[in-house]
Motif scaffolding. Structure first.
Motif, PDB file in Angstrom:
ATOM      1  N   ALA A 150      -9.203  -0.709   0.178  1.00  0.00           N
ATOM      2  CA  ALA A 150      -8.444  -1.860   0.663  1.00  0.00           C
ATOM      3  C   ALA A 150      -9.336  -2.817   1.439  1.00  0.00           C
ATOM      4  N   HIS A 154     -10.379  -6.792   0.809  1.00  0.00           N
ATOM      5  CA  HIS A 154     -10.272  -7.845   1.827  1.00  0.00           C
ATOM      6  C   HIS A 154     -11.606  -8.579   1.992  1.00  0.00           C
ATOM      7  N   GLU A 174      -1.535  -0.947  -4.022  1.00  0.00           N
ATOM      8  CA  GLU A 174      -0.645  -1.478  -2.984  1.00  0.00           C
ATOM      9  C   GLU A 174       0.722  -0.805  -2.954  1.00  0.00           C
ATOM     10  N   ILE A 178       1.845   1.735   0.174  1.00  0.00           N
ATOM     11  CA  ILE A 178       2.861   1.350   1.163  1.00  0.00           C
ATOM     12  C   ILE A 178       4.036   2.317   1.154  1.00  0.00           C
ATOM     13  N   GLN A 308      -0.020  -1.119   7.403  1.00  0.00           N
ATOM     14  CA  GLN A 308       0.566  -2.129   6.534  1.00  0.00           C
ATOM     15  C   GLN A 308      -0.430  -3.236   6.230  1.00  0.00           C
ATOM     16  N   PHE A 311      -2.933  -2.654   3.288  1.00  0.00           N
ATOM     17  CA  PHE A 311      -2.488  -2.600   1.903  1.00  0.00           C
ATOM     18  C   PHE A 311      -1.622  -3.772   1.440  1.00  0.00           C
ATOM     19  N   LYS A 312      -0.964  -4.475   2.362  1.00  0.00           N
ATOM     20  CA  LYS A 312      -0.059  -5.540   1.969  1.00  0.00           C
ATOM     21  C   LYS A 312      -0.815  -6.692   1.298  1.00  0.00           C
ATOM     22  N   MET A 314      -2.589  -6.480  -1.341  1.00  0.00           N
ATOM     23  CA  MET A 314      -3.867  -6.008  -1.869  1.00  0.00           C
ATOM     24  C   MET A 314      -4.015  -6.263  -3.365  1.00  0.00           C
ATOM     25  N   SER A 315      -2.945  -6.088  -4.132  1.00  0.00           N
ATOM     26  CA  SER A 315      -3.037  -6.277  -5.585  1.00  0.00           C
ATOM     27  C   SER A 315      -3.418  -7.708  -5.937  1.00  0.00           C
TER      28      SER A 315
END
Length: 395
Positions: A150, A154, A174, A178, A308, A311-312, A314-315
């Motif tokens: 992750a 970023h 993601e 989550i 959170q 991963f939020k 992430m896709s």
């Protein structure tokens, strides 16, 4: 009675004794720690900013593209040891694995800030410092597992990595990440909080499936621990062997290096099966005891406010990174709808390694090395050092 019968009976007149069959005892597994130097060429500490933050790294290889490995939450740079050695046997490359903030032997002024922004800034500063120090123009490939995957996304999506040509993410998606967060506190609560020695920690690691590969666990588990000293009367869950747990006084803590020790998953949920004790009478541990107890280097339960953020989104960020990408999974069930569509459109390469747990790169380091080497050679980022099997993508 014949002469033969009399001979068999012997002088006592009794039949000869028959030695009963006994099963050969199984050879006891060796869980002692393996030195990092069996896999990496060197280790080093790098100060990446003007603060007192010092990041600890391991290196394997001296030529070719720079592959920067980012470990998952709770792991360390040693998690990539077996893979790095295997990868350098397949292609000409430089494998760099460093302990992220709050992990391993890295020391920062704020070890508790594990926000996605802070960790991705760390990665950018580390890679910039690494390239500036060596005056290198080599290409950079980011490889991250779980939390590290992750953070790699970023860092890549926010253009923090110079010379970036490739991105590889291992077993983190993601949607499924989550969804699993609600159970993580229970998982962390139920695992042992201390170990009698590093050998017992490695035994727990392998027996629970946290890492399935004994060779990898023997070199990597020590990187997740710190030594306890000066016992005080505070009880905690303690793992002493494969079948029982006991309560011990919890000592104060000090960081350790591998040389100070005396000593090989399904998913992180495997920790639910770890035996813990409810006994309430801790043994008396003398102050001059030479026994060293160990606990986790980082208390992951205290980092939950950042989960959170890792991963939020992430896709979408993964798909936005404009370099060749590969997603390596332990099972296709982990793929969410957005990535399924993108994979069918050929926007990234997918590789599924069955019969592995969440720590894919530790459970099957040779297969992961072959997949990474094939990916880099296919895109002409690296030159092969030997002939090797190249797995077919998306299978």
């Amino acid at each position: 009675m014949s002469a033969l019968q009399r001979k068999l009976q012997g002088a006592s007149g009794l039949p000869p004794k028959v030695t009963p069959y006994s099963r050969p005892q199984a050879k006891k597994k060796d869980y002692s720690t393996t030195a990092w130097s069996n896999y990496y060429d060197s280790e080093k500490k790098i100060q990446i900013d003007e603060s007192n933050s010092v990041f600890h790294m391991y290196r394997k290889g001296t030529e070719g593209p720079i592959i920067v490995f980012l470990h998952g939450g709770g792991f360390s740079g040693l998690s990539w040891a077996v893979l790095s050695k295997s990868l350098c046997n397949l292609i000409h490359c430089q494998c760099i694995a460093f302990d992220q903030r709050g992990h391993g032997q890295t020391s920062t002024e704020n070890d508790t800030d594990l926000s996605a922004e802070r960790l991705s800034e760390d990665v950018g500063e580390f890679v910039n410092g690494l390239i500036s120090e060596s005056s290198s123009t080599a290409s950079v490939i980011l490889v991250g597992h779980s939390m590290g995957g992750a953070i790699a996304i970023h860092a890549a999506a926010k253009n923090k990595i110079p010379n970036l040509v490739g991105l590889i993410v291992i077993d983190v998606v993601e949607g499924s990440a989550i969804e699993s967060l609600h159970s993580m506190q229970g998982v962390l609560k139920n695992r042992p909080q201390s170990f009698e020695n590093a050998e017992k920690a490695t035994e727990w690691c392998v027996r629970t499936g946290y890492v399935r590969n004994l060779e990898s666990a023997k070199v990597s588990m020590i990187g997740q621990l710190k030594r306890l000293v000066e016992p005080i009367q505070v009880s905690t869950r303690h793992y002493s062997d494969s079948s029982s747990s006991t309560e011990i006084p919890q000592p104060q803590m000090s960081s350790i290096t591998e040389e100070e020790s005396d000593e090989s998953s399904e998913s992180s949920s495997c920790c639910d099966n770890v035996a813990v004790s409810s006994k309430t009478s801790p043994p008396n541990l003398p102050q001059n005891s030479k026994t060293h107890y160990y606990t986790w280097r980082i208390d992951l339960s205290k980092t939950s406010k950042y989960w959170q953020g890792w991963f939020k989104g992430m896709s979408s960020m993964f798909l936005s990174v404009d370099v060749p990408k590969m997603l390596m999974l332990a099972g296709v069930d982990r793929l969410d709808a957005q990535l399924t569509t993108a994979q069918m459109q050929g926007k990234f390469q997918m590789q599924v390694l069955s019969k592995t747990g969440h720590a894919v790169h530790e459970d099957a380091p040779d297969k992961v090395a072959e997949a990474i080497a094939g990916f880099l050679v296919r895109h002409k980022f690296a030159e092969p050092a030997s002939d090797f099997k190249r797995p077919f993508p998306a299978c």
